[in-house]
Scaffold this motif. Structure first.
Motif, PDB file in Angstrom:
ATOM      1  N   LEU A 149       3.392  -5.723  -4.795  1.00  0.00           N
ATOM      2  CA  LEU A 149       3.781  -4.993  -3.573  1.00  0.00           C
ATOM      3  C   LEU A 149       5.290  -4.896  -3.444  1.00  0.00           C
ATOM      4  CD1 LEU A 149       1.132  -6.533  -1.184  1.00  0.00           C
ATOM      5  CD2 LEU A 149       1.399  -4.094  -1.633  1.00  0.00           C
ATOM      6  N   ARG A 201      -0.995  -4.570   3.463  1.00  0.00           N
ATOM      7  CA  ARG A 201       0.029  -3.906   2.636  1.00  0.00           C
ATOM      8  C   ARG A 201      -0.601  -3.198   1.437  1.00  0.00           C
ATOM      9  NH1 ARG A 201       3.974  -8.707   1.394  1.00  0.00           N
ATOM     10  NH2 ARG A 201       5.145  -7.127   0.195  1.00  0.00           N
ATOM     11  N   LEU A 236      -0.405   0.685   0.612  1.00  0.00           N
ATOM     12  CA  LEU A 236       0.088   1.157  -0.689  1.00  0.00           C
ATOM     13  C   LEU A 236      -0.896   2.155  -1.310  1.00  0.00           C
ATOM     14  CD1 LEU A 236       2.314   0.782  -2.893  1.00  0.00           C
ATOM     15  CD2 LEU A 236       0.798  -0.955  -3.910  1.00  0.00           C
ATOM     16  N   GLU A 291       6.174  -1.045  -3.160  1.00  0.00           N
ATOM     17  CA  GLU A 291       6.044  -0.552  -1.808  1.00  0.00           C
ATOM     18  C   GLU A 291       7.080   0.539  -1.485  1.00  0.00           C
ATOM     19  OE1 GLU A 291       4.133  -3.821   1.189  1.00  0.00           O
ATOM     20  OE2 GLU A 291       6.037  -4.330   0.242  1.00  0.00           O
ATOM     21  N   SER A 292       8.240   0.448  -2.053  1.00  0.00           N
ATOM     22  CA  SER A 292       9.284   1.415  -1.765  1.00  0.00           C
ATOM     23  C   SER A 292       9.039   2.741  -2.492  1.00  0.00           C
ATOM     24  CB  SER A 292      10.652   0.871  -2.154  1.00  0.00           C
ATOM     25  OG  SER A 292      10.675   0.550  -3.538  1.00  0.00           O
TER      26      SER A 292
END
Length: 205
Positions: A200, A170, A174, A204-205
């Motif tokens: 995160l 992740r 990112l 992340e969005s």
């Protein structure tokens, strides 16, 4: 005023730099020797680092007296001394061995983003450190290191994961190391205080 610059590397005294390039906010420690190296944005090396034929990722942290891309000698010939390839240092009528130097230069070490190389560590030619990898002080890395893995020893072996695989994947997705200087300043407090998973979840969005 900030000490580091987006346009000029901060190079301490007594460095020897040959055919090397630098991204933004780079710092090169006192007495370091660089040859045919590229430093990505925000990467730095501390005192007396010796780096040759290497591509250094963004935000790489390279401690004092470390060596990356350590150059090698020929072992298949009757001798392995400099006189074989630095011949012009010894005889006026002998040329240096250009083919040997070209082959040495082609063996590039790749250091990923957000990596940490401890004091006195050595990264051999053609080795790749994945993003987020950590090399313990004094380690000798002879093989590729997976992302977000901590290695130690001689030769270096995996010690533990810096982040669980899912978290590491992740973080790589990112790619915060590609954020703008302004975005890094805006999120500085979260970088300081949030654990990786919480960071995160927020970004992340």
């Amino acid at each position: 005023m900030a000490r580091l610059s987006p346009t000029q590397p901060f190079i301490h005294p007594a460095c020897t730099i040959t055919e090397s390039t630098f991204g933004a906010y780079v710092e090169i420690g006192k007495g370091s020797r660089l040859a045919h190296a590229h430093f990505g944005d925000y990467a730095y090396c501390d005192r007396y680092a010796d780096i040759a034929n290497a591509r250094i990722g963004k935000f790489a942290n390279i401690a004092a007296f470390s060596r990356i891309g350590a150059t090698d000698h020929p072992l298949h010939t009757a001798a392995c001394h400099h006189f074989l390839y630095r011949s012009n240092d010894y005889w006026d009528d002998a040329a240096n061995d250009g083919a040997f130097f070209a082959q040495r230069k082609s063996r590039v070490a790749h250091i990923g983003h957000d990596t940490w190389i401890g004091a006195g560590a050595m990264i051999k030619p053609e080795v790749t450190l994945g993003h987020g990898a950590v090399v313990a002080a004094g380690a000798v890395v002879t093989k590729d290191v997976d992302p977000y893995t901590i290695v130690a020893g001689t030769p270096a072996k995996p010690l533990r994961l810096r982040q669980p695989r899912k978290v590491a994947d992740r973080l790589i997705a990112l790619a915060w190391w590609d954020w703008s200087h302004e975005a890094l300043r805006t999120t500085l407090e979260d970088f300081r205080t949030l654990k990786a998973e919480a960071f995160l979840e927020k970004y992340e969005s």
